[in-house]
Motif scaffolding. Structure first.
Motif, short mmCIF file in Angstrom:
data_model
loop_
_atom_site.label_atom_id
_atom_site.label_comp_id
_atom_site.label_asym_id
_atom_site.label_seq_id
_atom_site.Cartn_x
_atom_site.Cartn_y
_atom_site.Cartn_z
N VAL A 92 0.88 -1.12 -0.04
CA VAL A 92 -0.20 -0.02 0.23
C VAL A 92 0.73 1.42 -0.01
N ASN A 93 1.73 1.26 0.99
CA ASN A 93 2.58 2.43 0.98
C ASN A 93 3.80 2.62 0.09
N GLY A 94 4.04 1.69 -0.71
CA GLY A 94 5.09 1.81 -1.70
C GLY A 94 4.39 1.62 -3.15
N VAL A 95 4.13 0.70 -3.68
CA VAL A 95 3.74 0.45 -5.15
C VAL A 95 2.40 1.11 -5.23
N ILE A 96 1.32 0.99 -4.31
CA ILE A 96 -0.10 1.81 -4.77
C ILE A 96 0.14 3.26 -4.48
N ARG A 97 0.78 3.56 -3.38
CA ARG A 97 1.01 4.97 -3.24
C ARG A 97 1.60 5.97 -4.23
N ARG A 98 2.50 5.21 -4.66
CA ARG A 98 3.38 5.94 -6.03
C ARG A 98 2.51 5.96 -7.16
N ARG A 99 1.74 4.67 -7.45
CA ARG A 99 0.61 4.65 -8.48
C ARG A 99 -0.44 5.67 -8.56
N LEU A 100 -0.95 6.06 -7.26
CA LEU A 100 -1.99 7.04 -7.01
C LEU A 100 -1.28 8.54 -6.98
N ASP A 101 0.04 8.55 -6.89
CA ASP A 101 0.76 9.63 -6.85
C ASP A 101 0.08 10.56 -5.59
N VAL A 102 0.16 9.92 -4.52
CA VAL A 102 -0.47 10.47 -3.20
C VAL A 102 0.61 10.37 -2.09
N ARG A 103 0.84 11.28 -1.00
CA ARG A 103 1.52 11.38 -0.01
C ARG A 103 1.50 10.03 0.96
N LYS A 104 0.48 9.74 1.19
CA LYS A 104 0.14 8.45 1.97
C LYS A 104 -1.05 7.71 1.54
N ALA A 105 -0.92 6.58 1.42
CA ALA A 105 -2.19 5.66 0.99
C ALA A 105 -2.46 4.70 2.38
N SER A 106 -3.86 4.45 2.32
CA SER A 106 -4.38 3.48 3.25
C SER A 106 -5.50 2.69 2.82
N PHE A 107 -6.04 1.67 3.39
CA PHE A 107 -7.23 1.09 3.42
C PHE A 107 -8.28 2.11 3.44
N ALA A 108 -9.06 2.20 2.37
CA ALA A 108 -10.38 3.02 2.46
C ALA A 108 -11.15 2.66 3.86
N PRO A 109 -11.75 3.58 4.54
CA PRO A 109 -12.65 3.14 5.93
C PRO A 109 -13.76 2.28 5.19
N MET A 110 -14.25 1.11 5.90
CA MET A 110 -15.24 0.53 5.57
C MET A 110 -16.54 0.89 5.02
N ALA A 111 -17.05 1.91 5.69
CA ALA A 111 -18.47 2.71 5.34
C ALA A 111 -18.29 3.34 4.23
N GLU A 112 -17.01 3.75 4.01
CA GLU A 112 -16.76 4.75 2.54
C GLU A 112 -16.52 3.77 1.39
N ALA A 113 -15.99 2.69 1.68
CA ALA A 113 -15.78 1.60 0.48
C ALA A 113 -17.24 0.92 0.24
N VAL A 114 -17.83 0.84 1.03
CA VAL A 114 -19.44 0.15 0.82
C VAL A 114 -20.14 1.32 0.21
N ALA A 115 -20.08 2.56 0.47
CA ALA A 115 -20.92 3.57 -0.23
C ALA A 115 -20.59 3.87 -1.47
N LEU A 116 -19.34 4.03 -1.48
CA LEU A 116 -18.75 4.14 -3.02
C LEU A 116 -18.73 2.99 -4.06
N THR A 117 -18.83 1.88 -3.66
CA THR A 117 -19.04 0.65 -4.38
C THR A 117 -20.48 -0.13 -4.73
N GLY A 118 -21.20 0.05 -3.62
CA GLY A 118 -22.65 -0.51 -3.85
C GLY A 118 -22.42 -1.90 -3.29
N MET A 119 -21.28 -2.19 -3.00
CA MET A 119 -21.04 -3.75 -2.37
C MET A 119 -20.92 -3.97 -0.91
N GLU A 120 -21.02 -5.02 -0.41
CA GLU A 120 -21.02 -5.38 0.96
C GLU A 120 -19.33 -5.57 1.31
N TYR A 121 -18.77 -5.01 2.48
CA TYR A 121 -17.64 -5.05 2.97
C TYR A 121 -17.54 -6.67 3.20
#
Length: 181
Positions: A92-121
């Motif tokens: 997450v904080n190596g390859v994925i952070r660089r691909r997203l071009d962000v200072r810090k990357a982390s797992f999206a909060p559960m409620a956010e991931a569920v709301a944005l995807t329309g899928m169950e955690y």
């Protein structure tokens, strides 16, 4: 009908004929896919990978997890989905952070991931994710002939190929996306 060697004790059905066994965005996305995709109903209490594999005799090495990652840049939140084998951990904080071009990357909060995807955690899958999200696919996932992935709900699993996942809109195969646990 396709025979899946990784199915274990699952009763696998053609996904296109059973849209009720998937989250709505997944069923909608699968409507345009011609490659064989299987779906199998499972006990939602056994949806987590280790429990699922033990209960249904499906190999852990054939399970792929979809993790939703978020990072900020200039006040903008950037999301991505990472497809990794269950036997690995996303960088997450190596390859994925660089691909997203962000200072810090982390797992999206559960409620956010569920709301944005329309899928169950615990059932989030790359099929049917928001189109603007990159889908980062680890090379080992891309090269897999058969995989078990989420269906958007905890009550079923999809059986797919790595090639199908790499053909999804926004999919990118990335070497070293995940490391062995």
């Amino acid at each position: 009908m396709t025979t899946w060697s990784i199915a274990g004790t699952l009763d696998v059905l053609p996904a296109a004929q059973h849209p009720g066994l998937m989250a709505e965005p997944v069923a909608k996305a699968l409507a345009g896919i011609t490659e064989p995709v299987g779906v199998a109903e499972i006990d939602p209490e056994l949806a987590d990978t280790a429990e699922f594999c033990a209960a249904y005799s499906s190999p852990l090495s054939a399970s792929a997890n979809c993790v939703v990652v978020a990072g900020k840049r200039s006040g903008e939140v950037r999301y991505a989905a990472a497809m990794i084998l269950a036997t690995t951990r996303a960088d997450v904080n190596g390859v994925i952070r660089r691909r997203l071009d962000v200072r810090k990357a982390s797992f999206a909060p559960m409620a956010e991931a569920v709301a944005l995807t329309g899928m169950e955690y615990g059932g989030i899958t790359p099929i049917g994710l928001p189109e603007e999200w990159p889908i980062l696919v680890d090379r080992a996932v891309a090269d897999s002939p058969e995989l078990v992935v989420g269906s958007g709900i905890r009550g079923s699993k999809l059986l797919v190929t790595g090639a199908l996942l790499t053909s999804l809109p926004g999919a990118e195969v990335i070497e070293g996306l995940a490391n062995p646990v």
